[in-house]
Design a protein around this motif. Structure first.
Motif, short mmCIF file in Angstrom:
data_model
loop_
_atom_site.label_atom_id
_atom_site.label_comp_id
_atom_site.label_asym_id
_atom_site.label_seq_id
_atom_site.Cartn_x
_atom_site.Cartn_y
_atom_site.Cartn_z
N ASP A 1 -16.12 3.74 -1.65
CA ASP A 1 -16.05 4.45 -2.94
C ASP A 1 -16.10 5.96 -2.73
O ASP A 1 -15.39 6.72 -3.40
N GLU A 2 -16.93 6.41 -1.79
CA GLU A 2 -17.02 7.84 -1.50
C GLU A 2 -15.74 8.34 -0.84
O GLU A 2 -15.30 9.47 -1.10
N GLU A 3 -15.14 7.51 0.02
CA GLU A 3 -13.86 7.88 0.64
C GLU A 3 -12.79 8.06 -0.43
O GLU A 3 -12.02 9.03 -0.39
N ILE A 4 -12.72 7.11 -1.36
CA ILE A 4 -11.72 7.18 -2.43
C ILE A 4 -11.94 8.42 -3.29
O ILE A 4 -11.00 9.13 -3.65
N ALA A 5 -13.21 8.68 -3.63
CA ALA A 5 -13.54 9.85 -4.45
C ALA A 5 -13.16 11.14 -3.74
O ALA A 5 -12.62 12.08 -4.36
N LEU A 6 -13.42 11.22 -2.43
CA LEU A 6 -13.07 12.41 -1.66
C LEU A 6 -11.56 12.58 -1.59
O LEU A 6 -11.04 13.69 -1.72
N ALA A 7 -10.85 11.48 -1.37
CA ALA A 7 -9.38 11.53 -1.32
C ALA A 7 -8.81 12.02 -2.65
O ALA A 7 -7.94 12.89 -2.69
N ASN A 8 -9.31 11.47 -3.76
CA ASN A 8 -8.82 11.87 -5.08
C ASN A 8 -9.12 13.34 -5.37
O ASN A 8 -8.33 14.03 -6.02
#
Length: 206
Positions: free
Chosen positions: A81-88
């Protein structure tokens, strides 16, 4: 024109660019070193058909390369979830920062962690390029600061204090959001070295 005349004209042109032995030597060393760097990522696209939204998303995300770099850099250190948030955040920094601010979650700790992670990703995507080329892509307002952060020796305690103080000062003067945006845009610009649009650019899309 004879071969000798052609070579002399060529040498005179080079002499204007590199007027001294030191200048010519520096350029030769620089070019030899560049030849040993990994090849920059080339991005090929076709059949855009004027679809602006989809095209811009592919550009911002580098067709998934940025998400891969995040996973490679942080592995199991941060959650999916943190990876996705950072990517976005990297893809759409303005939109996501506004959302975080509106939710009242744009705290000093959140900004510090985000900047730290973005610098790590920036170091990863800039590793294929010379320091000079990376510097040219940096936003002028933050070029000096970003250049310093990208080349900090984390094993040096004094440098670590220096690094932490830079980030603290950025946040303390209320420029955390602008600095995060600058890092996100730089990561986008560094991830792909060359973009090739093969064909079918316009016809039915907006």
């Amino acid at each position: 024109m004879s071969k000798n005349e052609f070579e002399m004209r060529h040498l005179k042109t080079i002499a204007k660019l590199y007027p001294t032995m030191a200048a010519a030597t520096t350029e030769i060393v620089n070019l030899q070193a560049i030849l040993n760097l990994p090849k920059g990522t080339e991005h090929f696209m076709s059949d855009l058909h004027g679809e602006y939204e989809a095209f811009i998303h592919l550009l911002r995300s580098a067709s998934g390369i940025i998400r891969e770099k995040i996973s490679e850099t942080f592995g199991y250190v941060i959650s999916d979830d943190e990876e996705i948030a950072l990517a976005n955040l990297i893809y759409y920094p303005e939109r996501n920062i506004r959302k975080i601010q509106k939710a009242g979650k744009f705290t000093e700790d959140r900004q510090r962690i985000t900047i730290y992670r973005l610098v790590r990703i920036c170091k990863e995507v800039s590793s294929k390029f010379t320091r000079s080329k990376v510097r040219k892509k940096m936003p002028p307002a933050f070029a000096y600061i970003i250049d310093e952060l990208l080349h900090v020796d984390y094993n040096d305690d004094n440098k670590k204090v220096y690094y932490d103080e830079i980030i603290h000062s950025i946040i303390d003067i209320g420029m955390g959001d602008e600095f995060i945006k600058a890092l996100c845009n730089l990561i986008q610009n560094l991830t792909v070295d060359s973009l090739h649009i093969i064909g079918d650019i316009f016809d039915r899309g907006p």
